[in-house]
Design an enzyme around this catalytic site. Structure first.
Site, PDB file in Angstrom:
ATOM      1  N   LYS A  95       0.877  -1.178   0.000  1.00  9.58           N
ATOM      2  CA  LYS A  95       0.000   0.000   0.000  1.00  9.58           C
ATOM      3  C   LYS A  95       0.910   1.223   0.000  1.00  9.58           C
ATOM      4  CE  LYS A  95      -4.217  -1.557   2.236  1.00  9.58           C
ATOM      5  NZ  LYS A  95      -4.100  -2.840   1.571  1.00  9.58           N
ATOM      6  N   ASP A 129      -1.312  -1.791  -4.171  1.00  6.47           N
ATOM      7  CA  ASP A 129      -2.731  -1.919  -3.797  1.00  6.47           C
ATOM      8  C   ASP A 129      -3.465  -0.609  -4.069  1.00  6.47           C
ATOM      9  OD1 ASP A 129      -2.114  -4.413  -2.853  1.00  6.47           O
ATOM     10  OD2 ASP A 129      -2.383  -3.919  -0.738  1.00  6.47           O
ATOM     11  N   GLN A 158     -10.373  -0.782  -8.845  1.00  3.68           N
ATOM     12  CA  GLN A 158     -11.600  -1.233  -8.165  1.00  3.68           C
ATOM     13  C   GLN A 158     -12.827  -1.078  -9.072  1.00  3.68           C
ATOM     14  OE1 GLN A 158     -10.689   1.761  -5.423  1.00  3.68           O
ATOM     15  NE2 GLN A 158     -10.120   0.397  -3.733  1.00  3.68           N
ATOM     16  N   ARG A 179      -4.587  -5.663 -11.459  1.00  2.00           N
ATOM     17  CA  ARG A 179      -5.409  -6.581 -10.664  1.00  2.00           C
ATOM     18  C   ARG A 179      -6.759  -5.891 -10.472  1.00  2.00           C
ATOM     19  NH1 ARG A 179      -3.806  -6.075  -4.995  1.00  2.00           N
ATOM     20  NH2 ARG A 179      -2.040  -7.369  -5.505  1.00  2.00           N
ATOM     21  N   LYS A 182     -13.287  -5.891  -6.689  1.00  4.68           N
ATOM     22  CA  LYS A 182     -14.580  -5.181  -6.606  1.00  4.68           C
ATOM     23  C   LYS A 182     -14.413  -3.887  -5.809  1.00  4.68           C
ATOM     24  CE  LYS A 182     -17.520  -9.239  -7.178  1.00  4.68           C
ATOM     25  NZ  LYS A 182     -18.622 -10.051  -6.654  1.00  4.68           N
ATOM     26  N   GLY A 183     -13.586  -3.906  -4.740  1.00  7.30           N
ATOM     27  CA  GLY A 183     -13.386  -2.712  -3.914  1.00  7.30           C
ATOM     28  C   GLY A 183     -13.843  -2.968  -2.496  1.00  7.30           C
ATOM     29  N   HIS A 227     -13.108 -13.576  -5.309  1.00  8.47           N
ATOM     30  CA  HIS A 227     -13.482 -14.950  -4.930  1.00  8.47           C
ATOM     31  C   HIS A 227     -14.781 -15.353  -5.596  1.00  8.47           C
ATOM     32  CE1 HIS A 227     -11.394 -12.821  -1.667  1.00  8.47           C
ATOM     33  NE2 HIS A 227     -10.624 -13.868  -1.721  1.00  8.47           N
ATOM     34  N   ARG A 288     -12.330  -5.048   7.287  1.00 10.83           N
ATOM     35  CA  ARG A 288     -12.828  -5.019   5.903  1.00 10.83           C
ATOM     36  C   ARG A 288     -13.183  -6.431   5.440  1.00 10.83           C
ATOM     37  NH1 ARG A 288      -8.765  -0.926   5.289  1.00 10.83           N
ATOM     38  NH2 ARG A 288      -7.323  -2.321   4.242  1.00 10.83           N
ATOM     39  N   ARG A 289     -12.430  -7.427   5.896  1.00 15.76           N
ATOM     40  CA  ARG A 289     -12.762  -8.826   5.532  1.00 15.76           C
ATOM     41  C   ARG A 289     -14.109  -9.217   6.157  1.00 15.76           C
ATOM     42  NH1 ARG A 289      -8.796  -7.492   3.318  1.00 15.76           N
ATOM     43  NH2 ARG A 289     -10.428  -6.911   1.894  1.00 15.76           N
TER      44      ARG A 289
HETATM   45  C1  FAD Z   1      -5.825 -10.685  -4.245  1.00 15.92           C
HETATM   46  C2  FAD Z   1      -6.732  -9.601  -3.753  1.00 15.92           C
HETATM   47  C3  FAD Z   1      -6.232  -8.316  -3.576  1.00 15.92           C
HETATM   48  C4  FAD Z   1      -7.085  -7.291  -3.150  1.00 15.92           C
HETATM   49  N1  FAD Z   1      -6.600  -6.013  -3.079  1.00 15.92           N
HETATM   50  C5  FAD Z   1      -7.458  -4.997  -2.840  1.00 15.92           C
HETATM   51  C6  FAD Z   1      -7.047  -3.644  -2.915  1.00 15.92           C
HETATM   52  O1  FAD Z   1      -5.878  -3.347  -3.182  1.00 15.92           O
HETATM   53  N2  FAD Z   1      -7.974  -2.671  -2.699  1.00 15.92           N
HETATM   54  C7  FAD Z   1      -9.296  -2.964  -2.420  1.00 15.92           C
HETATM   55  O2  FAD Z   1     -10.116  -2.051  -2.281  1.00 15.92           O
HETATM   56  N3  FAD Z   1      -9.699  -4.244  -2.294  1.00 15.92           N
HETATM   57  C8  FAD Z   1      -8.826  -5.256  -2.499  1.00 15.92           C
HETATM   58  N4  FAD Z   1      -9.274  -6.550  -2.407  1.00 15.92           N
HETATM   59  C9  FAD Z   1     -10.604  -6.841  -1.803  1.00 15.92           C
HETATM   60  C10 FAD Z   1     -11.729  -6.745  -2.826  1.00 15.92           C
HETATM   61  O3  FAD Z   1     -11.968  -5.402  -3.194  1.00 15.92           O
HETATM   62  C11 FAD Z   1     -13.051  -7.330  -2.255  1.00 15.92           C
HETATM   63  O4  FAD Z   1     -13.421  -6.574  -1.142  1.00 15.92           O
HETATM   64  C12 FAD Z   1     -12.972  -8.764  -1.846  1.00 15.92           C
HETATM   65  O5  FAD Z   1     -12.226  -9.507  -2.761  1.00 15.92           O
HETATM   66  C13 FAD Z   1     -14.396  -9.395  -1.723  1.00 15.92           C
HETATM   67  O6  FAD Z   1     -15.063  -9.318  -2.922  1.00 15.92           O
HETATM   68  P1  FAD Z   1     -15.169 -10.538  -3.975  1.00 15.92           P
HETATM   69  O7  FAD Z   1     -14.630 -10.028  -5.272  1.00 15.92           O
HETATM   70  O8  FAD Z   1     -14.491 -11.723  -3.472  1.00 15.92           O
HETATM   71  O9  FAD Z   1     -16.682 -10.733  -4.252  1.00 15.92           O
HETATM   72  P2  FAD Z   1     -17.953 -10.975  -3.254  1.00 15.92           P
HETATM   73  O10 FAD Z   1     -19.126 -10.859  -4.132  1.00 15.92           O
HETATM   74  O11 FAD Z   1     -17.826 -10.063  -2.100  1.00 15.92           O
HETATM   75  O12 FAD Z   1     -17.736 -12.445  -2.802  1.00 15.92           O
HETATM   76  C14 FAD Z   1     -17.903 -13.567  -3.624  1.00 15.92           C
HETATM   77  C15 FAD Z   1     -17.918 -14.786  -2.728  1.00 15.92           C
HETATM   78  O13 FAD Z   1     -16.604 -14.976  -2.176  1.00 15.92           O
HETATM   79  C16 FAD Z   1     -16.680 -15.324  -0.808  1.00 15.92           C
HETATM   80  N5  FAD Z   1     -16.086 -14.225   0.004  1.00 15.92           N
HETATM   81  C17 FAD Z   1     -15.760 -12.987  -0.416  1.00 15.92           C
HETATM   82  N6  FAD Z   1     -15.210 -12.281   0.580  1.00 15.92           N
HETATM   83  C18 FAD Z   1     -15.198 -13.080   1.657  1.00 15.92           C
HETATM   84  C19 FAD Z   1     -14.754 -12.915   2.984  1.00 15.92           C
HETATM   85  N7  FAD Z   1     -14.195 -11.788   3.421  1.00 15.92           N
HETATM   86  N8  FAD Z   1     -14.901 -13.959   3.828  1.00 15.92           N
HETATM   87  C20 FAD Z   1     -15.446 -15.131   3.422  1.00 15.92           C
HETATM   88  N9  FAD Z   1     -15.882 -15.334   2.163  1.00 15.92           N
HETATM   89  C21 FAD Z   1     -15.762 -14.334   1.297  1.00 15.92           C
HETATM   90  C22 FAD Z   1     -18.150 -15.512  -0.480  1.00 15.92           C
HETATM   91  O14 FAD Z   1     -18.458 -16.867  -0.694  1.00 15.92           O
HETATM   92  C23 FAD Z   1     -18.841 -14.656  -1.505  1.00 15.92           C
HETATM   93  O15 FAD Z   1     -20.129 -15.094  -1.792  1.00 15.92           O
HETATM   94  C24 FAD Z   1      -8.434  -7.581  -2.832  1.00 15.92           C
HETATM   95  C25 FAD Z   1      -8.928  -8.876  -3.005  1.00 15.92           C
HETATM   96  C26 FAD Z   1      -8.117  -9.871  -3.461  1.00 15.92           C
HETATM   97  C27 FAD Z   1      -8.683 -11.236  -3.645  1.00 15.92           C
END
Ligand code: FAD
Length: 306
Positions: A95, A129, A158, A179, A182-183, A227, A288-289
């Site tokens: 970051k 990031d 994002q 990369r 979603k954000g 994910h 945030r997680r």
């Molecule tokens: C490699 C990586 C780098 C990232 N870097 C950044 C960054 O630099 N800046 C930024 O703003 N965000 C970052 N993120 C976070 C991202 O913005 C999302 O907040 C996060 O990935 C959750 O969204 P999703 O795309 O997985 O979709 P979602 O629609 O939120 O999730 C899809 C499915 O994945 C599973 N899931 C998702 N999140 C979780 C969780 N926390 N716990 C358990 N299960 C979950 C659930 O089964 C859910 O139904 C990063 C994510 C990843 C994977």
């Protein structure tokens, strides 16, 4: 629930107190193998055995003293040396505010350039990031400047931000490594899509725009940082329709989330990389997680109460 958790992530009173509580330390273990880099590297080795690459990030953001940034940069250089020594297919993700962006941009640039050089020696990428929207323009401008000197730089964009479609077009001439996530922050509706449907639709459209650029011959490395397996499969279908293979992009997920899918996708021929976080300053990141999936709060409570 999401808004409350994101508010808690930004609250400094809680940030100073909650992580000291034993039950919070226990709950966070779901998302990180340990606070020390050794635990992260050992976990990365386990993934490597299964054909999955890794990314490493030491948690901590918005530093208040610039000498802390010097220490963070020195730390990451050491981690990169460890990656080489252990022959790990691992890259580092930072970051900018962890390298002093709020305090001294030139010094931050020097640190990022030093890390990029070390990564280049290993034929690897240094990832940047993306933080809250107040940093979006600054981070992209920083990326453009750094990329002019160090080609091996990747940036996170994002899909919830309305500006990202234009940002991708802006970066394409630089042959970027992007990369797409979603954000993870709380952003207002005038600059961000706020419904799941709109964010997902934009994610797909942006992924397809990057694939089309790749198809047209632009050298671009695409990382799908999500994910959302259904979305990944939709992107893969578009790749096939464009005559590209499923290795035309890489799937990047977080340690501890959908591990089964990480292995399944890798076995199905996708390139997969898992981001492993470590460090003591995990509080805002952990919150945030939790905010991403309210069911995680129940999981955390179960961890706490046994
Ligand atoms: C490699 C990586 C780098 C990232 N870097 C950044 C960054 O630099 N800046 C930024 O703003 N965000 C970052 N993120 C976070 C991202 O913005 C999302 O907040 C996060 O990935 C959750 O969204 P999703 O795309 O997985 O979709 P979602 O629609 O939120 O999730 C899809 C499915 O994945 C599973 N899931 C998702 N999140 C979780 C969780 N926390 N716990 C358990 N299960 C979950 C659930 O089964 C859910 O139904 C990063 C994510 C990843 C994977």
């Amino acid at each position: 629930m999401r808004s409350l958790l994101l508010w808690m992530a930004r609250n400094t009173w809680l940030r100073d107190r909650l992580p000291r509580l034993w039950f919070a330390r226990r709950a966070v273990r779901r998302f990180m193998p340990g606070e020390d880099p050794e635990s992260a590297l050992a976990a990365g080795m386990q993934f490597q055995v299964a054909g999955i690459g890794s990314l490493y990030t030491r948690l901590g953001e918005n530093l208040t003293r610039i000498d802390e940034a010097d220490a963070v940069a020195a730390h990451y250089l050491g981690v990169m040396d460890q990656l080489r020594e252990r022959r790990l297919d691992g890259e580092v993700s930072v970051k900018l505010t962890q390298l002093g962006f709020d305090l001294d941009i030139e010094r931050t640039f020097g640190h990022a350039a030093g890390l990029a050089s070390r990564a280049a020696e290993q034929g690897k990428t240094l990832w940047v990031d993306m933080e809250g929207s107040a940093y979006a323009e600054g981070t992209i401008a920083f990326y453009e400047r750094l990329k002019a000197v160090h080609p091996n730089i990747g940036i996170c964009l994002q899909a919830y931000l309305r500006r990202t479609a234009a940002d991708i077009q802006r970066l394409l001439p630089l042959q970027p490594e992007i990369r797409l996530v979603k954000g993870a922050y709380a952003e207002p509706a005038d600059i961000a899509y706020t419904t799941r449907h709109d964010v997902d639709a934009n994610y797909l459209a942006l992924s397809v725009a990057m694939l089309e650029a790749a198809r047209a011959g632009t050298p671009i490395r695409i990382g799908l940082g999500t994910h959302d397996v259904r979305l990944i499969e939709q992107v893969a279908e578009h790749a096939t329709a464009l005559g590209l293979s499923r290795t035309s992009f890489e799937v990047q997920m977080l340690y501890g989330i959908r591990t089964d899918q990480q292995h399944r996708l890798s076995a199905a021929g996708y390139r997969v990389r898992t981001l492993i976080a470590y460090g003591e300053a995990w509080y805002p990141w952990y919150m945030r997680r939790l905010a991403e999936r309210p069911a995680n709060v129940l999981f955390a409570l179960r961890q706490i109460f046994g």
